[in-house]
Design a protein around this motif. Structure first.
Motif, PDB file in Angstrom:
ATOM      1  N   LEU A  70       0.819  -1.213   0.000  1.00  0.00           N
ATOM      2  CA  LEU A  70       0.000   0.000   0.000  1.00  0.00           C
ATOM      3  C   LEU A  70       0.856   1.268   0.000  1.00  0.00           C
ATOM      4  O   LEU A  70       0.397   2.329  -0.435  1.00  0.00           O
ATOM      5  N   ALA A  71       2.100   1.152   0.470  1.00  0.00           N
ATOM      6  CA  ALA A  71       3.008   2.307   0.496  1.00  0.00           C
ATOM      7  C   ALA A  71       3.937   2.344  -0.716  1.00  0.00           C
ATOM      8  O   ALA A  71       4.762   3.250  -0.831  1.00  0.00           O
ATOM      9  N   SER A  72       3.783   1.397  -1.626  1.00  0.00           N
ATOM     10  CA  SER A  72       4.699   1.275  -2.758  1.00  0.00           C
ATOM     11  C   SER A  72       4.111   1.887  -4.027  1.00  0.00           C
ATOM     12  O   SER A  72       2.896   2.107  -4.123  1.00  0.00           O
ATOM     13  N   PRO A  73       4.957   2.137  -5.036  1.00  0.00           N
ATOM     14  CA  PRO A  73       4.456   2.629  -6.330  1.00  0.00           C
ATOM     15  C   PRO A  73       3.499   1.647  -7.002  1.00  0.00           C
ATOM     16  O   PRO A  73       2.646   2.052  -7.798  1.00  0.00           O
ATOM     17  N   HIS A  74       3.626   0.359  -6.682  1.00  0.00           N
ATOM     18  CA  HIS A  74       2.739  -0.642  -7.284  1.00  0.00           C
ATOM     19  C   HIS A  74       1.277  -0.386  -6.918  1.00  0.00           C
ATOM     20  O   HIS A  74       0.373  -0.707  -7.699  1.00  0.00           O
ATOM     21  N   LYS A  75       1.048   0.174  -5.741  1.00  0.00           N
ATOM     22  CA  LYS A  75      -0.333   0.412  -5.308  1.00  0.00           C
ATOM     23  C   LYS A  75      -1.049   1.329  -6.293  1.00  0.00           C
ATOM     24  O   LYS A  75      -2.153   1.035  -6.762  1.00  0.00           O
ATOM     25  N   ALA A  76      -0.425   2.461  -6.613  1.00  0.00           N
ATOM     26  CA  ALA A  76      -1.033   3.395  -7.559  1.00  0.00           C
ATOM     27  C   ALA A  76      -1.145   2.769  -8.943  1.00  0.00           C
ATOM     28  O   ALA A  76      -2.163   2.917  -9.633  1.00  0.00           O
ATOM     29  N   GLU A  77      -0.124   2.048  -9.339  1.00  0.00           N
ATOM     30  CA  GLU A  77      -0.095   1.426 -10.661  1.00  0.00           C
ATOM     31  C   GLU A  77      -1.230   0.424 -10.838  1.00  0.00           C
ATOM     32  O   GLU A  77      -1.842   0.338 -11.910  1.00  0.00           O
ATOM     33  N   ILE A  78      -1.542  -0.310  -9.769  1.00  0.00           N
ATOM     34  CA  ILE A  78      -2.521  -1.393  -9.873  1.00  0.00           C
ATOM     35  C   ILE A  78      -3.927  -0.958  -9.476  1.00  0.00           C
ATOM     36  O   ILE A  78      -4.914  -1.362 -10.102  1.00  0.00           O
ATOM     37  N   LEU A  79      -4.044  -0.102  -8.458  1.00  0.00           N
ATOM     38  CA  LEU A  79      -5.360   0.177  -7.878  1.00  0.00           C
ATOM     39  C   LEU A  79      -5.954   1.536  -8.233  1.00  0.00           C
ATOM     40  O   LEU A  79      -7.176   1.702  -8.164  1.00  0.00           O
ATOM     41  N   ASP A  80      -5.138   2.511  -8.589  1.00  0.00           N
ATOM     42  CA  ASP A  80      -5.680   3.860  -8.784  1.00  0.00           C
ATOM     43  C   ASP A  80      -6.707   3.933  -9.907  1.00  0.00           C
ATOM     44  O   ASP A  80      -7.601   4.792  -9.884  1.00  0.00           O
ATOM     45  N   ALA A  81      -6.608   3.035 -10.880  1.00  0.00           N
ATOM     46  CA  ALA A  81      -7.581   3.040 -11.980  1.00  0.00           C
ATOM     47  C   ALA A  81      -8.994   2.748 -11.482  1.00  0.00           C
ATOM     48  O   ALA A  81      -9.982   3.113 -12.134  1.00  0.00           O
TER      49      ALA A  81
END
Length: 207
Positions: A70-81
Motif C-alpha cells: 500500500l506504500a509502494s508505487p505498485h499500489k497506484a499502478e494497480i489500484l488507482d484506476a
C-alpha cells in the motif's frame, strides 16, 4: 502467519450495479497483483442487502507485506484506476489458517460477513461463549466451513471479531441465530459484550 484481507468498496452512484467493467477491473487488479506483487487469490462478493457494496477478500503473507504494498508505487499502478469506479469504504485484516481458502465458505451460495465490535471488558466473557458454542455454530452452518477470527489491525483499545459463514439462501443465517438464541440463553446473552455489529450477506460475483 498469513492474514486475510477484507475490503469493502462502494460502486460510484452514477454507475449501474451490473456494469461489466466493475468485475473486469477487479479481475485485472488481481492478475497484476499476482504478476507483480503477491498472489492474493482475491475473491469478489456483492452485498445482498446493498448491491452497491462489494467485498474483496484476499490472502497476504503477513500484515506488513500488505502495508508495504500500500506504500509502494505498485499500489497506484494497480489500484488507482479503480478510483473512477469505486469509493473505498474500509479494510480489515484477520489471522488466517494455513488451510487457506479451505477455511472459508467459498462454495456456499450465500456468505455471511459479520463484524462484531467487542467491549474491552467483554472480550474474555465473549470468547468464553464463542469457545463453548463454537461447535453449535459449526454444526448449524454445515456443510460449509466457517471462519471465526479476531481482527489484527484494530486501533489500540479496540476489539473486533470477524465471522464468515456459509448459507444455502438468504434468511438462513437469521433463522439459525434466532433458533440458537431461543435454545441457548447463555448464547443469547453474548450481545451484552458488543459495542456494535455490522452483519451483511453476499454472493460470489464470479459464479
Amino acid at each position: 502467519m498469513p492474514i486475510l484481507e477484507i475490503c469493502q468498496l462502494k460502486i460510484k452512484p452514477h454507475l449501474s450495479k451490473d456494469d461489466p467493467s466493475l468485475l473486469s477491473a477487479l479481475q485485472k487488479a488481481r492478475t497484476e497483483l499476482r504478476e507483480k506483487v503477491v498472489n492474493t487469490q482475491s475473491r469478489f462478493y456483492r452485498c445482498i442487502e446493498d448491491p452497491s457494496l462489494i467485498y474483496v477478500l484476499g490472502i497476504w503473507p503477513s500484515l506488513n507485506r500488505h502495508k508495504e504494498f500500500l506504500a509502494s508505487p505498485h499500489k497506484a499502478e494497480i489500484l488507482d484506476a479503480q478510483d473512477e469506479l469505486f469509493d473505498f469504504q474500509w479494510i480489515i485484516h484477520t489471522n488466517f489458517s494455513d488451510a487457506g481458502w479451505d477455511a472459508v465458505p467459498l462454495s456456499a451460495p450465500v456468505m455471511g460477513i459479520a463484524r462484531l465490535f467487542i467491549k474491552p471488558e467483554g472480550v474474555k466473557p465473549y470468547q468464553a461463549v464463542v469457545d463453548k458454542y463454537g461447535k453449535v455454530v459449526e454444526d448449524g452452518t454445515k456443510p460449509y466451513k466457517g471462519l471465526m477470527e479476531w481482527r489484527v489491525d484494530c486501533e489500540e483499545g479496540k476489539f473486533e471479531h470477524v465471522f464468515l459463514t456459509g448459507w444455502e439462501k438468504e434468511g438462513d443465517h437469521a433463522a439459525f441465530t434466532k433458533r440458537t438464541r431461543e435454545e441457548h440463553l447463555e448464547y443469547a446473552g453474548v450481545r451484552e459484550n458488543y459495542e456494535g455489529m455490522d452483519v451483511k450477506h453476499a454472493r460470489d460475483m464470479e459464479k
